[in-house]
Design a protein around this motif. Structure first.
Motif, mmCIF file in Angstrom:
data_model
loop_
_atom_site.group_PDB
_atom_site.id
_atom_site.type_symbol
_atom_site.label_atom_id
_atom_site.label_comp_id
_atom_site.label_asym_id
_atom_site.label_seq_id
_atom_site.Cartn_x
_atom_site.Cartn_y
_atom_site.Cartn_z
ATOM 1 N N HIS A 1 31.694 74.645 96.119
ATOM 2 C CA HIS A 1 30.720 75.738 96.045
ATOM 3 C C HIS A 1 31.370 77.086 96.317
ATOM 4 O O HIS A 1 30.775 77.963 96.952
ATOM 5 C CB HIS A 1 29.564 75.495 97.023
ATOM 6 N N ALA A 2 32.610 77.232 95.828
ATOM 7 C CA ALA A 2 33.367 78.468 96.063
ATOM 8 C C ALA A 2 33.187 79.488 94.947
ATOM 9 O O ALA A 2 33.825 80.541 94.965
ATOM 10 C CB ALA A 2 34.857 78.136 96.219
ATOM 11 N N ILE A 3 32.319 79.185 93.964
ATOM 12 C CA ILE A 3 32.111 80.076 92.825
ATOM 13 C C ILE A 3 30.640 80.477 92.767
ATOM 14 O O ILE A 3 29.746 79.618 92.799
ATOM 15 C CB ILE A 3 32.498 79.390 91.496
ATOM 16 N N GLY A 4 30.390 81.773 92.687
ATOM 17 C CA GLY A 4 29.048 82.290 92.435
ATOM 18 C C GLY A 4 28.988 82.854 91.035
ATOM 19 O O GLY A 4 29.966 83.436 90.559
ATOM 20 N N PHE A 5 27.860 82.681 90.343
ATOM 21 C CA PHE A 5 27.751 83.117 88.944
ATOM 22 C C PHE A 5 26.451 83.886 88.777
ATOM 23 O O PHE A 5 25.385 83.400 89.125
ATOM 24 C CB PHE A 5 27.762 81.906 88.013
ATOM 25 N N VAL A 6 26.559 85.102 88.221
ATOM 26 C CA VAL A 6 25.381 85.910 87.891
ATOM 27 C C VAL A 6 25.354 86.064 86.381
ATOM 28 O O VAL A 6 26.291 86.603 85.777
ATOM 29 C CB VAL A 6 25.426 87.293 88.565
ATOM 30 N N PHE A 7 24.277 85.594 85.745
ATOM 31 C CA PHE A 7 24.178 85.570 84.290
ATOM 32 C C PHE A 7 23.555 86.859 83.747
ATOM 33 O O PHE A 7 23.064 87.699 84.506
ATOM 34 C CB PHE A 7 23.344 84.361 83.846
ATOM 35 N N GLN A 8 23.563 86.982 82.417
ATOM 36 C CA GLN A 8 22.939 88.136 81.764
ATOM 37 C C GLN A 8 21.456 88.199 82.104
ATOM 38 O O GLN A 8 20.906 89.269 82.318
ATOM 39 C CB GLN A 8 23.139 88.049 80.255
ATOM 40 N N SER A 9 20.804 87.040 82.136
ATOM 41 C CA SER A 9 19.402 86.951 82.527
ATOM 42 C C SER A 9 19.337 86.452 83.968
ATOM 43 O O SER A 9 20.155 85.624 84.382
ATOM 44 C CB SER A 9 18.658 85.979 81.606
ATOM 45 N N PRO A 10 18.387 86.936 84.761
ATOM 46 C CA PRO A 10 18.314 86.515 86.168
ATOM 47 C C PRO A 10 18.100 85.014 86.361
ATOM 48 O O PRO A 10 18.477 84.467 87.390
ATOM 49 C CB PRO A 10 17.128 87.312 86.711
ATOM 50 N N THR A 11 17.485 84.343 85.379
ATOM 51 C CA THR A 11 17.234 82.892 85.424
ATOM 52 C C THR A 11 16.577 82.465 86.737
ATOM 53 O O THR A 11 17.003 81.509 87.378
ATOM 54 C CB THR A 11 18.527 82.084 85.197
ATOM 55 N N LEU A 12 15.547 83.203 87.128
ATOM 56 C CA LEU A 12 14.806 82.848 88.333
ATOM 57 C C LEU A 12 13.735 81.814 88.000
ATOM 58 O O LEU A 12 13.184 81.806 86.896
ATOM 59 C CB LEU A 12 14.149 84.090 88.948
ATOM 60 N N LEU A 13 13.420 80.940 88.949
ATOM 61 C CA LEU A 13 12.328 79.993 88.765
ATOM 62 C C LEU A 13 11.012 80.722 88.998
ATOM 63 O O LEU A 13 10.781 81.253 90.084
ATOM 64 C CB LEU A 13 12.479 78.823 89.728
#
Length: 258
Positions: free
Chosen positions: A68-80
């Motif tokens: 879990h050493a990688i965080g990823f922020v996408f173009q879309s927030p992809t929130l539930l």
């Protein structure tokens, strides 16, 4: 990186050589379809390269992902949509277990405050603006205290005013989190303003055509975008993208709209 299709194989990336120093902020810029997002996904272990290797502080992307050493922020927030701001930020903890040793030194509530959303903990995504939703996504990406933060055009859909504010906020959050950041963007100005190094990619098959070091001091301020050093870096990135025959940006004139 080669993609096998129904026709001829598509070489997306070829002979890519890229290094981002620990704790620094790097960016990748290049024409559409050159493989920027593909490269980011290789680092994140979402896909594996056809040949070559990727390492994160000596570990493979798979090892880094499992830790879990990688965080990823996408173009879309992809929130539930059915989860509140706090619940969306807590989602990685629910997935890996609340007792995971890989946790941010800050609580979800503190991360929400860090991204400027204190008071909105119980709001649902549809009650937030686009910029606020991306703040939630950034807080969520930091809740497991990643060593590397990958950002795939996280502000591409925002208006210029909101985007510049979010640039400043992201730099503040990055400085406090101590992560190594790698940003994919189509904006020359954004790449220069945010980064210690800008990696310029060629058209497909994507290669690193050049690296531009950005000498601007930190913390960054918007008035730095009016300095000769900023314009020099912008023109060097533009030369890498379009060639040296492209018209340089005169000092004191707007660089571009985001």
């Amino acid at each position: 990186m080669v993609f096998e299709g129904r026709g001829q194989p598509v070489v997306a990336l070829d002979k890519v050589d890229l290094h981002v120093p620990t704790g620094s902020f790097g960016s990748i810029i290049g024409p559409s379809g050159c493989g920027k997002s593909t490269l980011l996904r290789l680092v994140a272990d979402v896909m594996q390269p056809f040949a070559g290797s990727v390492t994160l502080s000596g570990d493979t992307p798979r090892t880094a992902r499992h830790e879990h050493a990688i965080g990823f922020v996408f173009q879309s927030p992809t929130l539930l949509p059915w989860r509140t701001v706090r619940q969306n930020v807590e989602l990685p903890l629910d997935v890996v277990g609340r007792k995971s040793t890989r946790r941010s030194s800050k609580t979800p509530g503190e991360l929400i405050e860090l991204v400027g959303l204190k008071g909105f903990e119980n709001a649902l995504p549809h009650e937030l603006s686009g910029g606020m939703q991306q703040r939630v996504a950034i807080a969520r990406s930091l809740v497991l205290q990643p060593d590397v933060l990958l950002l795939d055009e996280p502000f591409g859909a925002l208006d210029e005013i909101t985007r510049q504010r979010m640039n400043l906020e992201l730099l503040r959050i990055w400085a406090e989190s101590g992560t190594t950041a790698l940003l994919v963007t189509h904006s020359i100005a954004e790449a220069v303003f945010m980064s210690d190094q800008v990696h310029v990619m060629s058209a497909r098959p994507g290669r690193i055509a050049g690296v531009v070091d950005v000498p601007l001091p930190r913390p960054r301020r918007l008035d730095m975008m009016r300095t000769p050093e900023f314009y020099d870096c912008v023109n060097r990135v533009r030369d890498g993208l379009f060639g040296r025959d492209s018209e340089p940006t005169p000092h004191g004139e707007p660089v571009e709209a985001y």
